[in-house]
Design an enzyme around this catalytic site. Structure first.
Site, short mmCIF file in Angstrom:
data_model
loop_
_atom_site.label_atom_id
_atom_site.label_comp_id
_atom_site.label_asym_id
_atom_site.label_seq_id
_atom_site.Cartn_x
_atom_site.Cartn_y
_atom_site.Cartn_z
N PRO A 174 -2.62 6.13 7.21
CG PRO A 174 -4.47 4.81 7.02
CD PRO A 174 -3.62 6.20 6.87
CB CYS A 175 1.37 3.75 6.76
SG CYS A 175 0.51 2.49 6.17
NE ARG A 176 5.47 9.11 6.29
CZ ARG A 176 5.84 9.86 5.44
NH1 ARG A 176 5.39 9.74 3.74
NH2 ARG A 176 6.02 10.82 5.38
#
Length: 377
Positions: A282-284
């Site tokens: 989700p960060c990427r």
């Protein structure tokens, strides 16, 4: 309310100053241990003592404040590592006397405790759960769920077995909620119980700050210096210190060139901070939106900062090369920002005012740009 917090802070400071540690020992006889190693940790994973077993027996020596009501756990590395495991490689206990003795055995399921002597708090901790009205039902529901889980995952993945598993799971969830409410209700009649304070501290972590304050206030003043109550107070303080409207806790981390950079050095600008990691999907996924915000607002008074919680510099550097992030990047391999900002999941994106005040938290998706445009046109 502010004066109450000041009182607690002074109260804890005075009591801590008079806390007395003394030499104690924890001995054990664990069938199946053999000559393998035994390690004693705090709940914060700080190693306190280590020893080699001798023919199933061990002796751990350390210095603690036996009146503090702090829980510890014994780890048996030969059984399984710490962390996710089908085996239970630890044994929880309190060290509240000069000499605590434990007995148990090791089998394919892990560590099994048989008895504990010299630790009234360890027995009180077990009694906290055993004496709840819901205990009998829950003790029956959990084995039923485990059996249903085994039948579906190890025997046959039929619709019938799945239906049974879901029914058993819902039953356990319902009873565990009842258990939590009964635990909260028990404080009023057992407000001096340090073991109960440890239990409530754990459950309180999932409540809103107002509920946490209510639970904390019910414990008797005579134990407000103990581990469980202090943990609750510290968590409440942390939540309030990093809430929207509070001054953003300052930190200093290395950038990609090794230079130390302080968050507070960007006073006078709006600051968008993205706490992320290379391994976080989700960060990427959120990075393109952060890059877009940087491009749109960098010349309008916005400073974007990426803070990676990667433990290995190589992983962080590889991700930076792949993502080609054009804004300031810092690395937090020790995870200090997670403790300062009380986040347990990433990405965790916040917006800070030019005065250093937290304006928005937990931004995601289109909400990133929407939050910025509230303040920067």
């Amino acid at each position: 309310m502010k004066s109450l917090y000041v009182f607690f802070a002074l109260f804890f400071t005075v009591l801590t100053a008079y806390a007395v540690e003394k030499p104690v020992k924890v001995t054990g006889n664990i069938k199946g241990l053999g000559n393998n190693e035994v390690v004693l940790y705090t709940f914060e994973n700080k190693e306190m003592a280590r020893a080699k077993g001798v023919n199933d027996k061990f002796t751990l020596e350390l210095s603690v404040d036996t009146d503090y009501g702090q829980p510890f756990y014994i780890h048996f590395p030969s059984i399984a590592p710490l962390g996710p495991s089908m085996k239970i490689p630890t044994m929880m206990l309190f060290v509240d006397s000069d000499h605590v003795e434990v007995t148990g055995f090791i089998n394919e399921k892990g560590i099994n405790k048989e008895s504990i002597k010299g630790s009234p708090l360890s027995l009180a901790y077990e009694a906290v759960f055993a004496n709840l009205p819901v205990a009998k039902e829950l003790n029956e529901a959990i084995p039923a769920y485990n059996k249903a889980f085994h039948e579906y995952n190890e025997v046959s993945m039929t619709d019938e077995n799945m239906a049974i598993l879901k029914k058993c799971g819902a039953r356990v969830d319902s009873l565990q909620n009842v258990q939590m409410q009964q635990l909260f209700a028990s404080i009023s009649t057992d407000s001096k119980n340090k073991a109960l304070a440890v239990v409530i501290s754990s459950y309180a972590a999932y409540q809103d700050v107002e509920q946490q304050e209510t639970l904390l206030s019910q414990f008797d003043a005579s134990i407000r210096h103990c581990y469980g109550v202090e943990k609750m107070q510290q968590r409440i303080d942390l939540i309030k210190n990093c809430a929207v409207g509070a001054v953003a806790p300052d930190f200093e981390l290395k950038d990609t060139s090794g230079k130390m950079v302080k968050l507070s050095s960007f006073r006078g600008k709006y600051v968008l901070v993205d706490f992320w990691a290379s391994w976080c999907g989700p960060c990427r996924k959120a990075l393109p939106l952060v890059k877009k915000a940087n491009e749109e607002f960098k010349n309008k008074g916005l400073q974007v900062i990426g803070v990676s919680v990667d433990k290995r510099a190589k992983d962080w550097e590889k991700a930076l090369e792949e993502e080609k992030l054009p804004y300031l990047q810092l690395q937090d391999p020790e995870g200090i920002t997670g403790k300062m900002y009380n986040y347990n999941g990433i990405p965790f994106i916040i917006l800070i005012s030019p005065e250093g005040i937290i304006l928005e938290k937990e931004l995601w998706g289109d909400g990133i740009r929407e939050a910025i445009t509230k303040y920067i046109k």
